[in-house]
Design a protein around this motif. Structure first.
Motif, mmCIF file in Angstrom:
data_model
loop_
_atom_site.group_PDB
_atom_site.id
_atom_site.type_symbol
_atom_site.label_atom_id
_atom_site.label_comp_id
_atom_site.label_asym_id
_atom_site.label_seq_id
_atom_site.Cartn_x
_atom_site.Cartn_y
_atom_site.Cartn_z
ATOM 1 N N CYS A 89 2.750 -7.409 -8.640
ATOM 2 C CA CYS A 89 3.041 -7.307 -7.217
ATOM 3 C C CYS A 89 2.946 -8.696 -6.586
ATOM 4 O O CYS A 89 2.496 -9.644 -7.230
ATOM 5 C CB CYS A 89 2.081 -6.336 -6.528
ATOM 6 N N ASP A 90 3.344 -8.797 -5.318
ATOM 7 C CA ASP A 90 3.372 -10.120 -4.692
ATOM 8 C C ASP A 90 2.109 -10.447 -3.899
ATOM 9 O O ASP A 90 1.896 -11.598 -3.510
ATOM 10 C CB ASP A 90 4.611 -10.276 -3.809
ATOM 11 N N PHE A 91 1.264 -9.445 -3.630
ATOM 12 C CA PHE A 91 0.002 -9.604 -2.897
ATOM 13 C C PHE A 91 0.197 -10.055 -1.440
ATOM 14 O O PHE A 91 -0.786 -10.272 -0.732
ATOM 15 C CB PHE A 91 -0.941 -10.607 -3.587
ATOM 16 N N PRO A 95 2.363 -3.547 2.361
ATOM 17 C CA PRO A 95 1.623 -2.603 1.519
ATOM 18 C C PRO A 95 0.531 -3.280 0.688
ATOM 19 O O PRO A 95 -0.591 -2.759 0.582
ATOM 20 C CB PRO A 95 2.718 -1.997 0.630
ATOM 21 N N CYS A 96 0.842 -4.441 0.108
ATOM 22 C CA CYS A 96 -0.172 -5.139 -0.684
ATOM 23 C C CYS A 96 -1.346 -5.570 0.178
ATOM 24 O O CYS A 96 -2.510 -5.459 -0.225
ATOM 25 C CB CYS A 96 0.440 -6.363 -1.377
ATOM 26 N N ARG A 97 -1.071 -6.070 1.365
ATOM 27 C CA ARG A 97 -2.148 -6.518 2.253
ATOM 28 C C ARG A 97 -3.019 -5.352 2.692
ATOM 29 O O ARG A 97 -4.160 -5.543 3.112
ATOM 30 C CB ARG A 97 -1.555 -7.240 3.457
ATOM 31 N N ARG A 98 -2.488 -4.140 2.601
ATOM 32 C CA ARG A 98 -3.276 -2.934 2.900
ATOM 33 C C ARG A 98 -3.892 -2.335 1.638
ATOM 34 O O ARG A 98 -4.499 -1.275 1.683
ATOM 35 C CB ARG A 98 -2.402 -1.898 3.611
ATOM 36 N N GLY A 99 -3.701 -3.002 0.506
ATOM 37 C CA GLY A 99 -4.284 -2.525 -0.743
ATOM 38 C C GLY A 99 -3.454 -1.484 -1.466
ATOM 39 O O GLY A 99 -3.905 -0.910 -2.459
ATOM 40 N N ASP A 100 -2.228 -1.245 -1.002
ATOM 41 C CA ASP A 100 -1.350 -0.250 -1.622
ATOM 42 C C ASP A 100 -0.388 -0.960 -2.570
ATOM 43 O O ASP A 100 0.820 -1.050 -2.334
ATOM 44 C CB ASP A 100 -0.587 0.505 -0.526
ATOM 45 N N PHE A 101 -0.924 -1.458 -3.681
ATOM 46 C CA PHE A 101 -0.157 -2.345 -4.562
ATOM 47 C C PHE A 101 1.017 -1.656 -5.245
ATOM 48 O O PHE A 101 2.038 -2.291 -5.523
ATOM 49 C CB PHE A 101 -1.080 -2.967 -5.605
ATOM 50 N N ILE A 102 0.909 -0.343 -5.525
ATOM 51 C CA ILE A 102 2.003 0.351 -6.189
ATOM 52 C C ILE A 102 3.221 0.450 -5.278
ATOM 53 O O ILE A 102 4.345 0.644 -5.740
ATOM 54 C CB ILE A 102 1.562 1.758 -6.665
ATOM 55 N N SER A 103 3.019 0.285 -3.972
ATOM 56 C CA SER A 103 4.131 0.350 -3.015
ATOM 57 C C SER A 103 4.646 -1.029 -2.640
ATOM 58 O O SER A 103 5.390 -1.172 -1.661
ATOM 59 C CB SER A 103 3.688 1.104 -1.751
ATOM 60 N N CYS A 104 4.267 -2.053 -3.394
ATOM 61 C CA CYS A 104 4.683 -3.426 -3.098
ATOM 62 C C CYS A 104 6.199 -3.504 -2.889
ATOM 63 O O CYS A 104 6.975 -2.973 -3.692
ATOM 64 C CB CYS A 104 4.272 -4.350 -4.241
ATOM 65 N N VAL A 105 6.598 -4.163 -1.826
ATOM 66 C CA VAL A 105 8.015 -4.316 -1.507
ATOM 67 C C VAL A 105 8.744 -5.067 -2.614
ATOM 68 O O VAL A 105 9.920 -4.807 -2.896
ATOM 69 C CB VAL A 105 8.181 -5.039 -0.156
ATOM 70 N N ASN A 106 8.058 -5.982 -3.253
ATOM 71 C CA ASN A 106 8.643 -6.787 -4.320
ATOM 72 C C ASN A 106 7.982 -6.488 -5.671
ATOM 73 O O ASN A 106 7.840 -7.381 -6.509
ATOM 74 C CB ASN A 106 8.509 -8.277 -3.982
ATOM 75 N N SER A 283 3.570 6.276 -9.615
ATOM 76 C CA SER A 283 2.623 6.341 -10.736
ATOM 77 C C SER A 283 1.231 5.839 -10.343
ATOM 78 O O SER A 283 0.306 6.620 -10.134
ATOM 79 C CB SER A 283 3.162 5.549 -11.931
ATOM 80 N N GLY A 284 1.063 4.530 -10.224
ATOM 81 C CA GLY A 284 -0.242 3.963 -9.891
ATOM 82 C C GLY A 284 -0.368 2.551 -10.422
ATOM 83 O O GLY A 284 0.503 2.053 -11.146
ATOM 84 N N THR A 285 -1.449 1.904 -10.060
ATOM 85 C CA THR A 285 -1.693 0.518 -10.448
ATOM 86 C C THR A 285 -2.302 0.435 -11.849
ATOM 87 O O THR A 285 -2.575 1.451 -12.492
ATOM 88 C CB THR A 285 -2.643 -0.151 -9.460
ATOM 89 N N SER A 286 -2.562 -0.784 -12.292
ATOM 90 C CA SER A 286 -3.188 -0.965 -13.600
ATOM 91 C C SER A 286 -4.597 -0.375 -13.624
ATOM 92 O O SER A 286 -5.046 0.128 -14.663
ATOM 93 C CB SER A 286 -3.226 -2.453 -13.972
ATOM 94 N N GLN A 287 -5.303 -0.411 -12.496
ATOM 95 C CA GLN A 287 -6.626 0.217 -12.456
ATOM 96 C C GLN A 287 -6.500 1.730 -12.586
ATOM 97 O O GLN A 287 -7.318 2.382 -13.260
ATOM 98 C CB GLN A 287 -7.359 -0.130 -11.157
#
Length: 334
Positions: A89-91, A95-106, A283-287
């Protein structure tokens, strides 16, 4: 190293030799031991998500760390690891800044953004790597990194609680895992499929009830059981999903993890009167992958697999796409 790539959109796989890739800063090189063949690999083959060619699919990757790039501190050579649909993800997006990494725009997907696991080695961002428990084989771990996490994570994030009735629509590649997870999580499980031939397997996997959708009205049968708090739709048939909605109980959820090509015509009255919902789930993140793998190792959840060597990649892919492989095809590199 050997790699199986699609040279152009809709072309057959070619098995070729290329140099082993080097991991750049923040990346990890994985020596692949097993890689699942997922229906979503079709997206790579047809170039639906804009991937370049040639490209090696594969987002159910199980192996070990072979090398780490500059700045990687979490992983070391020899660690047993996997990479799933979440490939980085791009962090920086919202979405990433809110901790929703699976929804990352990029967000990146292995096999689409970069070469995936249809190869002896592959490179992925460090944040995409998940640890595999020692007592879980590479062949078993591979399908759990997509089919497994998709069903496990959607159930644990649903509104269902232990003791609730959860229905699993489909007893196939996703469904046979969904039934196991639902049973191990303490739900009362109803399996739904076409015909009576799947009932013995569904019961063996942990289902308490079986509903033959060709012989009974699915919604009526679920209501006879008190109504489902959650229906996990693992099939890719929109009409079959819609037919279950009337069987939800108040504030229940139809959780959709299978993507049909056609739109679903949804009866709205049951949704309104029961304050029910239709919910998609990524699906979900690596964690989340690590959580899935650990839960599977602890509770004995395992995929039903058929292994094929990388050299027979085209046959494995064709069998998966034809539907002849009822459960999970896995490529092996050893």
């Amino acid at each position: 190293m050997k790699i199986a790539r699609v040279p152009a959109a809709n072309e057959k796989f070619e098995l070729t030799d290329i140099e082993i890739p080097e991991p750049g800063p923040g990346h990890v090189r994985v020596k692949v031991h097993a890689c699942g063949v997922c229906h979503s690999d079709l997206l790579t083959v047809i170039g639906m998500m804009g991937n370049s060619f040639p490209r090696a699919p594969g987002h159910e990757i199980a192996g070990e760390v072979h090398a780490v790039g500059e700045g990687v501190r979490t992983w070391k050579v020899g660690d047993r690891v996997g990479v799933g649909w979440f490939g980085g993800c791009d962090f920086t997006c919202e979405p990433c800044r809110r901790g929703d990494f699976i929804s990352c725009v990029n967000g990146k997907v292995p096999g689409i953004a970069y070469d995936g696991g249809y190869a002896e080695y592959m490179v992925a961002p460090a944040e995409a790597i998940a640890r595999i428990p020692d007592d879980l084989s590479y062949v078993d771990a591979a399908p759990l990194l997509c089919a497994g996490i998709t069903t496990f994570n959607s159930l644990r994030e649903s509104v269902a609680r232990p003791g609730d009735l959860v229905a699993v629509l489909g007893v196939g590649g996703l469904g046979h895992l969904g039934i196991q997870y639902a049973a191990k999580m303490g739900f009362e499980v109803a399996a739904i499929a076409r015909g009576q031939d799947k009932e013995p397997l569904a019961k063996q996997l942990g289902a308490h009830h079986y509903i033959d959708s060709t012989a009974y009205d699915v919604a009526d049968e679920l209501n006879k059981l008190g109504g489902a708090q959650v229906i996990l739709a693992t099939v890719t048939v929109a009409d079959a999903m819609a037919a279950t909605i009337g069987g939800l109980k108040a504030r229940g959820q139809l959780v959709v993890v299978g993507a049909p090509p056609e739109p679903m015509e949804t009866p709205l009255a049951p949704l309104i009167f029961k304050s029910a919902a239709v919910q998609g789930h990524a699906s979900g993140t690596s964690q989340d992958s690590e959580d899935t793998l650990r839960f599977s190792a602890l509770t004995g959840v395992r995929p039903m697999t058929e292994t094929v060597p990388l050299s027979e990649v085209q046959a494995a892919y064709d069998k998966m796409m034809s539907g002849a492989a009822r459960f999970r095809m896995v490529l092996t590199m050893d």
